[in-house]
Enzyme design. Sequence first.
Site, PDB file in Angstrom:
ATOM      1  N   SER A 262       0.817  -1.212   0.000  1.00 10.73           N
ATOM      2  CA  SER A 262       0.000   0.000   0.000  1.00 10.73           C
ATOM      3  C   SER A 262       0.850   1.262   0.000  1.00 10.73           C
ATOM      4  O   SER A 262       0.320   2.355  -0.007  1.00 10.73           O
ATOM      5  CB  SER A 262      -0.889   0.009   1.245  1.00 10.73           C
ATOM      6  OG  SER A 262      -0.073   0.133   2.389  1.00 10.73           O
ATOM      7  N   CYS A 263       2.183   1.114   0.045  1.00  6.21           N
ATOM      8  CA  CYS A 263       3.007   2.323   0.210  1.00  6.21           C
ATOM      9  C   CYS A 263       3.915   2.637  -0.977  1.00  6.21           C
ATOM     10  O   CYS A 263       3.753   3.686  -1.618  1.00  6.21           O
ATOM     11  CB  CYS A 263       3.845   2.205   1.470  1.00  6.21           C
ATOM     12  SG  CYS A 263       2.818   2.238   2.945  1.00  6.21           S
ATOM     13  N   PHE A 264       4.888   1.746  -1.277  1.00  7.87           N
ATOM     14  CA  PHE A 264       5.892   2.109  -2.283  1.00  7.87           C
ATOM     15  C   PHE A 264       5.273   2.557  -3.607  1.00  7.87           C
ATOM     16  O   PHE A 264       5.601   3.634  -4.112  1.00  7.87           O
ATOM     17  CB  PHE A 264       6.864   0.952  -2.538  1.00  7.87           C
ATOM     18  CG  PHE A 264       7.852   0.703  -1.431  1.00  7.87           C
ATOM     19  CD1 PHE A 264       7.827   1.443  -0.256  1.00  7.87           C
ATOM     20  CD2 PHE A 264       8.815  -0.273  -1.549  1.00  7.87           C
ATOM     21  CE1 PHE A 264       8.726   1.216   0.770  1.00  7.87           C
ATOM     22  CE2 PHE A 264       9.730  -0.515  -0.538  1.00  7.87           C
ATOM     23  CZ  PHE A 264       9.682   0.225   0.618  1.00  7.87           C
TER      24      PHE A 264
END
Length: 423
Positions: A262-264
Amino acid sequence: MRISIVGGGYVGLVSAACFAELGHIVEVVEIDEKKVLLINSGKPPIYEKGLEDLLARNVGKRLVATPLYDGVAESDLSFICVGTPPLPDGNADLSVVSSAAGSIGESLRRRGGRHVVVVKSTVPPGTTEQLVVPMVMKSSGREPDEVGFVMNPEFLREGVAIEDFMKPDRIVIGATDGWAGDLVESVYEKLNAPVVRTGLAAAEMIKYASNALLATKISFSNEVGNICKKIGVDVYEVMRGVGMDHRISPHFLDAGAGFGGSCFPKDVAALARLAEELGEDPVLLRSVMEVNRRQPLKMVDLLEGKIGNLAGKRIAVLGLAFKKDTDDVREARSVPLILELKRRGAKVAAYDPLAVPAMEKIVPEVEYCKSAKDALRMADGCLVITEWDEFKNLDEEFDHMKSRVVIEGRRVLSCGGGEGICW
Ligand code: NAD
């Protein structure tokens, strides 16, 4: 300290449970009432190692969940931990951050006294100052010296989130008011971690720059891995030698099918978008994303090179989660991989120890299996896309395939039976 955590997802619930474990009184404000019920009965709505134990020790004593913002005014600090998903143009969608800030402000209107609003969600530089501060001040009607604002990015990794929260490399505290920054620092006091004090926008940028650099290391290793494969060199041997240089470090150098989660992906896209809006050409960030887009497709090409046209062939996909020890499939490399297999006419039989329910919602037309052995039965080929420990010792299970053609997107098998995407 009395703490409100707004958003009971991966970051919010882990933070809430850890703060409670540190002795604070914590209320989780979560709009999803099903999650509220689960949390209050001690069951984490997400899988995260150790979280259930922390909830068992703290729910009903120092930790409670509620769908209402009423209690925010009673607390000393509120942490905004809601999602900031990507918009189609790559920008971060800040609508939930904005509505959470508005609701915090409405609650603060009911009561006087000092309060600190802390943004923990990953937000583009400028968001706290230009969006959160005005939203809270407008809806609270409070005096500027009564409400402080802090940007405190979170660096936890899913799968080892509790350990990361409890033993952080550093705690970044961006603040304009010293007293507000001091209060947030005191909440973490027991962790004895190094603290970096900055301005609001610098703290926001530290999070983006950190994630973008880690993603860059991965795409770099993947590109080097692709070259190594062509010349018959083992990229893992190469990166072991590279990573021993203390200026580089051995982390995030594992070549493979690319990064997800969900981030990079969303953070690199948002930083690139910000650069474009500022008239900068983000050449490097775009390449990082492009290498990442291509890696899972390379696995499918490799497979097709070995077994020919995939139409009608049964392909076992082992692993769905974006990495081991989580049920999170957001931006998992398994998604483009499976979609490409299906586009080429393959019949996909997939297995993951935890992530099947999450994946069924995204890609329903797949045969989801109860074990790796089931997925491998009569398969024409197998793609391993998540580094689950239980895959390490697979060996005779591959004998149930029509022929033992195995491509690894993560180096995990110990039987030596798989060809790697970059090795
Ligand atoms: P998530 O989607 O798992 O959790 C967000 C939660 O907020 C959900 O449970 C949702 O129901 C709830 N919510 C939505 N609107 C709300 C509202 N108005 N009031 C109260 N609750 C509301 O997201 P996440 O993975 O925890 O990420 C949260 C933020 O932290 C994001 O900005 C993300 O980039 C960042 N972050 C995530 C990680 C990670 O590993 N997941 C790590 C570091 C930082």
